[in-house]
Write a protein that holds these residues in place. Structure first.
Motif, short mmCIF file in Angstrom:
data_model
loop_
_atom_site.label_atom_id
_atom_site.label_comp_id
_atom_site.label_asym_id
_atom_site.label_seq_id
_atom_site.Cartn_x
_atom_site.Cartn_y
_atom_site.Cartn_z
N PHE A 63 0.83 -1.21 0.00
CA PHE A 63 0.00 0.00 0.00
C PHE A 63 0.86 1.26 0.00
CE2 PHE A 63 -2.02 3.41 2.43
CZ PHE A 63 -3.16 3.62 1.68
N ALA A 64 1.94 1.26 0.79
CA ALA A 64 2.80 2.44 0.86
C ALA A 64 3.42 2.76 -0.49
CB ALA A 64 3.88 2.22 1.92
N LEU A 65 3.95 1.73 -1.17
CA LEU A 65 4.57 1.99 -2.48
C LEU A 65 3.51 2.38 -3.51
CD1 LEU A 65 7.01 2.09 -4.27
CD2 LEU A 65 6.79 -0.38 -4.68
N ALA A 66 2.37 1.72 -3.49
CA ALA A 66 1.30 2.07 -4.43
C ALA A 66 0.86 3.52 -4.23
CB ALA A 66 0.12 1.12 -4.27
N SER A 67 0.80 3.96 -2.99
CA SER A 67 0.41 5.35 -2.71
C SER A 67 1.45 6.32 -3.24
CB SER A 67 0.23 5.54 -1.20
OG SER A 67 -0.80 4.71 -0.70
N GLN A 68 2.72 5.98 -3.09
CA GLN A 68 3.78 6.85 -3.61
C GLN A 68 3.75 6.91 -5.13
OE1 GLN A 68 7.29 5.11 -1.86
NE2 GLN A 68 6.56 5.48 0.22
N VAL A 69 3.51 5.79 -5.77
CA VAL A 69 3.42 5.79 -7.23
C VAL A 69 2.21 6.61 -7.67
CG1 VAL A 69 3.13 4.34 -9.28
CG2 VAL A 69 4.58 3.55 -7.40
N ARG A 70 1.09 6.44 -6.96
CA ARG A 70 -0.10 7.23 -7.29
C ARG A 70 0.18 8.73 -7.18
NH1 ARG A 70 -4.33 7.91 -3.57
NH2 ARG A 70 -2.59 8.38 -2.17
N ASP A 71 0.86 9.13 -6.10
CA ASP A 71 1.16 10.55 -5.91
C ASP A 71 2.11 11.07 -6.99
OD1 ASP A 71 -0.43 10.42 -3.70
OD2 ASP A 71 1.21 10.34 -2.25
N ALA A 72 3.09 10.25 -7.36
CA ALA A 72 4.01 10.67 -8.42
C ALA A 72 3.28 10.82 -9.75
CB ALA A 72 5.15 9.65 -8.55
N THR A 73 2.33 9.91 -10.00
CA THR A 73 1.53 10.01 -11.23
C THR A 73 0.71 11.29 -11.23
OG1 THR A 73 1.38 7.58 -11.28
CG2 THR A 73 -0.15 8.81 -12.67
N THR A 74 0.16 11.62 -10.08
CA THR A 74 -0.59 12.88 -9.95
C THR A 74 0.30 14.07 -10.26
OG1 THR A 74 -2.28 12.10 -8.41
CG2 THR A 74 -1.68 14.41 -8.27
N HIS A 75 1.50 14.11 -9.71
CA HIS A 75 2.41 15.23 -9.98
C HIS A 75 2.75 15.31 -11.47
CE1 HIS A 75 3.52 16.90 -6.03
NE2 HIS A 75 3.24 15.69 -5.56
N ALA A 76 2.98 14.16 -12.10
CA ALA A 76 3.31 14.17 -13.52
C ALA A 76 2.13 14.72 -14.33
CB ALA A 76 3.66 12.76 -13.99
N ASN A 77 0.94 14.25 -14.03
CA ASN A 77 -0.23 14.70 -14.79
C ASN A 77 -0.56 16.17 -14.50
OD1 ASN A 77 -0.50 12.20 -15.95
ND2 ASN A 77 -2.01 11.46 -14.50
N GLN A 78 -0.33 16.62 -13.26
CA GLN A 78 -0.55 18.03 -12.95
C GLN A 78 0.41 18.92 -13.73
OE1 GLN A 78 -0.23 18.00 -8.66
NE2 GLN A 78 -2.46 17.99 -8.40
N MET A 79 1.62 18.43 -13.96
CA MET A 79 2.57 19.20 -14.77
C MET A 79 2.05 19.35 -16.19
SD MET A 79 6.17 17.63 -13.34
CE MET A 79 7.19 18.40 -14.59
N ASP A 125 14.05 5.29 -10.16
CA ASP A 125 14.47 5.82 -11.46
C ASP A 125 13.43 6.78 -12.03
OD1 ASP A 125 16.74 4.30 -11.25
OD2 ASP A 125 16.06 2.71 -12.60
N LEU A 126 12.16 6.38 -11.97
CA LEU A 126 11.11 7.24 -12.51
C LEU A 126 10.95 8.50 -11.68
CD1 LEU A 126 8.38 4.57 -13.43
CD2 LEU A 126 10.05 5.66 -14.94
N SER A 127 11.12 8.39 -10.37
CA SER A 127 11.02 9.57 -9.50
C SER A 127 12.15 10.56 -9.80
CB SER A 127 11.07 9.16 -8.03
OG SER A 127 9.99 8.32 -7.71
N ALA A 128 13.33 10.03 -10.04
CA ALA A 128 14.46 10.91 -10.38
C ALA A 128 14.19 11.63 -11.70
CB ALA A 128 15.75 10.09 -10.46
N ARG A 129 13.65 10.91 -12.67
CA ARG A 129 13.32 11.52 -13.96
C ARG A 129 12.24 12.60 -13.78
NH1 ARG A 129 14.69 13.82 -18.42
NH2 ARG A 129 13.33 13.39 -20.20
N LEU A 130 11.25 12.32 -12.94
CA LEU A 130 10.19 13.29 -12.68
C LEU A 130 10.76 14.54 -12.03
CD1 LEU A 130 7.17 14.02 -12.62
CD2 LEU A 130 7.01 12.81 -10.42
N ALA A 131 11.68 14.37 -11.09
CA ALA A 131 12.30 15.53 -10.44
C ALA A 131 13.09 16.37 -11.44
CB ALA A 131 13.21 15.05 -9.30
N GLU A 132 13.78 15.72 -12.38
CA GLU A 132 14.51 16.45 -13.41
C GLU A 132 13.56 17.28 -14.28
OE1 GLU A 132 16.57 13.52 -15.61
OE2 GLU A 132 18.00 13.02 -14.00
N LEU A 133 12.47 16.68 -14.68
CA LEU A 133 11.51 17.39 -15.53
C LEU A 133 10.84 18.53 -14.77
CD1 LEU A 133 9.94 14.33 -17.37
CD2 LEU A 133 11.43 16.08 -18.36
#
Length: 535
Positions: free
Chosen positions: A380-396, A481-489
């Motif tokens: 659940f913890a990892l799924a929540s983090q992935v969900r939040d990262a997806t939200t940040h990407a889509n909000q961008m 890896d995906l989080s690092a890429r998201l932070a770069e963008l």
């Protein structure tokens, strides 16, 4: 016509009764002829038709015959007593006897005589081991003969009756019956069984049906009819097999209705409001049917406001990620949030100012003995983090598209800045295209164009929740890896906004035009909380 017993799983049998039928010679031979007989044997009577071992006493057994006799033994077959109801006509088929789950001396029988041109229902109850019987048919039509009767294992005197034309329910031990047909077609119901929290029926020619979740029937009392609103306690939900079925009663239509799911600490998990039905439908991600581990479609999120008994099914998922109109993904469904972990929850119903709360329990699949609570909490913890990262990407993406819209608007008003506007929109577009595959127009396009960051996150979400287990090390590695890429963008976008957009806005002001703005950067300045569960 005899009852046999095995004590070694069928390797051998012993007879434990005499002939328990009428054994009338007139009913023991073939009928029809002389060229061919009427049927292939069912017309020959003197057969034990139903056997009902007691649920409470090991040596008590009830049997009924197809020629109208009922017997009981209370000593494991050493002696038998004829306890046929006096009001049961001769040659009535005793279709089914149900031994009570709650009282040893109580039993019910359903019988029929339609083959003798008598279509009346014959349903009886005894509470003294068959010494006396009373007929319990109030509410059943005179032409709807009985096939089967079952008592609810969890609530005494809650009975279910299968007849030639459907299903009936009694809340008072058979004193009164009412239809439970709901959307069931007019069909014969020769047998029923209560399986946990479901009522399962067999039909003749129309397959099997299941009435999912009978908790409301078990909790119903006549006093509820006088309440304006009543929220029933939901049955235990089983992750991921059985969702939370939330039943509630409304005496009349209501203007507003909200269902809120709370965790054990009282924190809101999810909220579902009737007001949502008045809003435009949210954007959906096409191609989600390919997603591993998560549903292709999220169930309807609008609770009913109509009078009577209503049901809302919560799929045990937290809210999903933010989406945007026209988004087409392959192998991902961001609208499906993380699956709730087993534990204690609450359901809160508010209807026109009346609030009621009931406890809700979610358990794991009991067959998964090697899966721990901690495993599912890590998932659940990892799924929540992935969900939040997806939200940040889509909000961008949402933010970039709004900026590009405003740039086009300003360029239309100040044509001499067309070149600068195109350059700025291009730099913003580079970030957008790194996050989302902008060439997708339909699910088939995803076969031709490589998926981008938000799609990769959505796919990862599916793999994290593919099974009931803790995440693998590879999943954490991919997420880092995906989080690092998201932070770069995100940093690239902030640089473009702070430098290039600022310069473009100065040119707009110099030309007397309104600068591009109105898109808050605060949500994107916050540091993403990428906390990883420890091994």
């Amino acid at each position: 016509q005899h009852l046999f017993r095995t004590t070694n799983e069928g390797q051998s049998w012993e007879r434990i009764s005499p002939d328990l039928t009428r054994a009338d010679p007139a009913t023991l031979g073939d009928s029809g002829g002389p060229i061919t007989k009427d049927q292939n044997g069912p017309e020959i009577y003197a057969t034990l038709y139903t056997i009902a071992p007691s649920h409470l006493e090991a040596n008590t057994i009830w049997v009924g015959s197809d020629d109208g006799l009922v017997h009981i033994t209370r000593d494991g077959g050493r002696s038998w007593q004829d306890v046929t109801p006096p009001a049961l006509p001769q040659f009535t088929r005793v279709s089914l006897i149900e031994a009570s789950w709650h009282h040893a001396g109580t039993a019910f029988l359903a019988a029929n005589r339609y083959e003798l041109d008598d279509r009346r229902p014959y349903v009886f109850r005894t509470d003294d081991y068959g010494k006396t019987w009373r007929k319990i048919t109030a509410g059943i039509p005179e032409n709807d003969f009985a096939r089967a009767l079952r008592e609810d294992p969890k609530r005494a005197d809650l009975l279910y009756l299968g007849t030639e034309h459907g299903v009936y329910v009694s809340f008072d031990g058979g004193g009164n019956w009412q239809s439970l047909a709901l959307n069931l077609p007019d069909t014969q119901v020769p047998d029923l069984v209560v399986e946990d929290d479901d009522l399962v029926i067999a039909t003749h020619g129309r397959s099997f049906y299941v009435l999912d979740g009978i908790s409301a029937l078990r909790q119903f009392t006549p006093a509820l009819a006088g309440e304006k609103v009543h929220l029933f306690a939901p049955a235990t939900a089983i992750r991921p097999l059985r969702p939370a079925r939330i039943d509630y009663f409304l005496a009349a239509p209501v203007q507003t209705l909200t269902l809120t799911i709370l965790d054990a600490a009282g924190k809101t998990v999810a909220t579902f409001s009737s007001a949502e039905s008045e809003k435009p439908a949210p954007a959906a991600a096409a191609g989600a049917e390919e997603a591993p581990g998560i549903p292709a479609a999220v169930p309807a999120r609008t609770p009913e406001r109509k009078p009577g008994l209503n049901r809302f099914v919560w799929d045990m998922r937290y809210p999903g990620a933010t989406a945007f109109p026209g988004m087409v993904l392959r192998g991902g469904n961001p609208s499906a949030g993380p699956l709730a972990v087993p534990g204690k929850y609450q359901v809160q119903l508010t209807a026109d100012g009346i609030t009621q709360t009931q406890p809700l329990t979610i358990i794991k699949d009991p067959r998964l003995t090697r899966v721990s609570q901690d495993d599912l909490e890590q998932q659940f913890a990892l799924a929540s983090q992935v969900r939040d990262a997806t939200t940040h990407a889509n909000q961008m993406v949402i933010r970039i598209r709004e900026l590009k819209r405003q740039i086009a608007d300003r360029v239309a008003k100040v044509p001499q800045l067309a070149g600068a506007g195109r350059a700025l929109a291009g730099r913003l577009g580079q970030v957008e295209e790194a996050i989302y595959q902008v060439r997708n127009r339909s699910p088939r396009d995803t076969l031709n164009y490589p998926i981008k960051l938000n799609n990769q996150l959505a796919v990862l979400m599916g793999y994290v929740e593919m099974g009931e287990s803790k995440p693998t090390e590879q999943m954490y590695t991919v997420f880092r890896d995906l989080s690092a890429r998201l932070a770069e963008l995100r940093a690239q976008l902030e640089t473009t906004i702070q430098s290039d957009l600022a310069a473009f806005n100065k040119q707009l002001r110099d030309a007397g035009a309104e600068p591009v703005g109105g898109v808050s950067a605060e949500p994107f300045r916050e540091r993403l909380k990428m906390r990883f569960a420890q091994r």
